[in-house]
Design an enzyme around this catalytic site. Sequence first.
Site, PDB file in Angstrom:
ATOM      1  N   LYS A 107       0.795  -1.233   0.000  1.00  0.00           N
ATOM      2  CA  LYS A 107       0.000   0.000   0.000  1.00  0.00           C
ATOM      3  C   LYS A 107       0.831   1.290   0.000  1.00  0.00           C
ATOM      4  O   LYS A 107       0.463   2.275   0.642  1.00  0.00           O
ATOM      5  CB  LYS A 107      -0.953   0.007   1.202  1.00  0.00           C
ATOM      6  CG  LYS A 107      -1.967  -1.114   1.169  1.00  0.00           C
ATOM      7  CD  LYS A 107      -2.902  -1.080   2.351  1.00  0.00           C
ATOM      8  CE  LYS A 107      -2.222  -1.540   3.619  1.00  0.00           C
ATOM      9  NZ  LYS A 107      -3.163  -1.786   4.706  1.00  0.00           N
ATOM     10  N   ASP A 137      -5.658  -5.813  10.306  1.00  0.00           N
ATOM     11  CA  ASP A 137      -7.007  -5.220  10.310  1.00  0.00           C
ATOM     12  C   ASP A 137      -8.107  -6.241  10.008  1.00  0.00           C
ATOM     13  O   ASP A 137      -9.223  -6.145  10.526  1.00  0.00           O
ATOM     14  CB  ASP A 137      -7.110  -4.002   9.364  1.00  0.00           C
ATOM     15  CG  ASP A 137      -6.583  -4.268   7.955  1.00  0.00           C
ATOM     16  OD1 ASP A 137      -6.118  -5.383   7.673  1.00  0.00           O
ATOM     17  OD2 ASP A 137      -6.629  -3.330   7.124  1.00  0.00           O
TER      18      ASP A 137
HETATM   19  C1  GLC Z   1      -2.709  -4.964   2.415  1.00  0.00           C
HETATM   20  C2  GLC Z   1      -1.921  -5.541   3.587  1.00  0.00           C
HETATM   21  C3  GLC Z   1      -2.804  -6.404   4.466  1.00  0.00           C
HETATM   22  C4  GLC Z   1      -4.030  -5.617   4.891  1.00  0.00           C
HETATM   23  C5  GLC Z   1      -4.751  -5.096   3.659  1.00  0.00           C
HETATM   24  C6  GLC Z   1      -5.978  -4.271   4.016  1.00  0.00           C
HETATM   25  O1  GLC Z   1      -3.104  -5.980   1.578  1.00  0.00           O
HETATM   26  O2  GLC Z   1      -0.826  -6.289   3.096  1.00  0.00           O
HETATM   27  O3  GLC Z   1      -2.107  -6.855   5.602  1.00  0.00           O
HETATM   28  O4  GLC Z   1      -4.871  -6.443   5.638  1.00  0.00           O
HETATM   29  O5  GLC Z   1      -3.875  -4.287   2.900  1.00  0.00           O
HETATM   30  O6  GLC Z   1      -5.649  -3.150   4.773  1.00  0.00           O
END
Ligand code: GLC
Length: 452
Positions: A156, A192
Amino acid sequence: MNQTTRKYLSKLEDLFSFSPADAQGAAARFHEEMKRGLDGQTSSLRMLPSYVGRPTGAEQGRFLALDLGGTNLRVLAVRLDGRGKAEITAVNRLAVPETVMRGPGEALFDFLAEGVALFLEEHRLDPKDHRDLAFTFSFPVAQSAVNAGVLLNWTKGFTAAGVAGQNVVALLSEALRRKRIEEVSVTALVNDTVGTLATKSYADSSCDMGVILGTGTNACYPEKTGRLAKGGFPQPGKEMILNLEWGNFDKLVTNPYDEALDRITLNPGRQRMEKMVSGMYIGELVRLILLDMTDRGIMLDKKHRPVLAREHSVSSEQMSLSALGEDFFAAIGIPDVSDRDRDAAAHVCRIVSRRSARIAGAALAAVVTWMDAHLEKKHTIAIDGSLFEKYPGYPENMRCVLEEFFACRADRISLCTTSDGSGIGAAIIAAVASFGQEQKHKPALPRIRKNR
Ligand code: GLC
């Protein structure tokens, strides 16, 4: 719409189609990757253990939660009453500057500790009453305990140096000590998705999956510990929540726009499904398509090129505006566009968002059938994130895939919007971790009102 535009859009429909047969094929490959991940073989699905099972609803206490998952940092105080009710008693939000996201790792963790210090001061909270801090760190982490884990790689748009390969709980604890916050200790490290599952299942035991469809995308579900090859888990025969990191699933058929997008990201070759589905990337896909259409003389004018050539000039929020019939181009800073071009852009947004929702639906169906091949039970899926909550028609497109998979049995699956998983849910996981099962027998706190 003239014929050239119609032809272009019809080709685009083909390139972005994700038919019922594609969905079935993707789900089968998803199962293969899940199996490989569980068996400890190389897989694009990492199947990361969280070292906790689902909560019972009896967990209680006061917790701090620190939530880093995207461009915002949140610090929260959470109170759990031990009867399935949770309340956020205070919250601060801070934007994470790009220099912090992409600078030295120490500066990032100092920023987090500073956020905690300001929070305690501003809300006049005595750290002695809030000793346990749950750290929601929404990136791929290989945990070795509920409060220890090594960052595998950033996702991200984060690149903070020197963090990958390190225990992020130790980095946060050191930063808290540098800020002289001595009383607080990091008792849980939470993805999360796991927080989202915990939040819903705290009050609803039928919840068995947490999904994020926002800036990033990912999911988790409870797995039997006996099925985990990595071994050494406490309480064999019990369940443990696994973080799939499904954003990294790489067995989907991509098109030239997906490839072009992957090449300009900070992590080429990784998070391939995330780049087809999540909010951070679908705006980029639309931007690349509109840029291509402009370059081919199919829409707009060459003078509009600089806006479309700028990375992230189109967001999923602006796409959802177009789905509501609003002026998409005005929102991205291109005024006075013809109705014809506006209609064409709305069509592009529809094509890209529909594929996103259909892929998410197929991945969800794959996880549900992994847990319950013939859909014999009811499944409540806790979902958080702006795509699912705010994008018009997104949940309906996902449901459509579930109906293709399960026909009338699809109504055994409830998709439930679950907000604040990364705050409340993290606190619940901290409670599961610090109190364990013995809390079941303690008297509950007086009933309190949920206030979100
Ligand atoms: C990205 C992260 C993951 C998280 C997701 C949603 O894919 O690698 O850990 O849960 O974003 O935020």
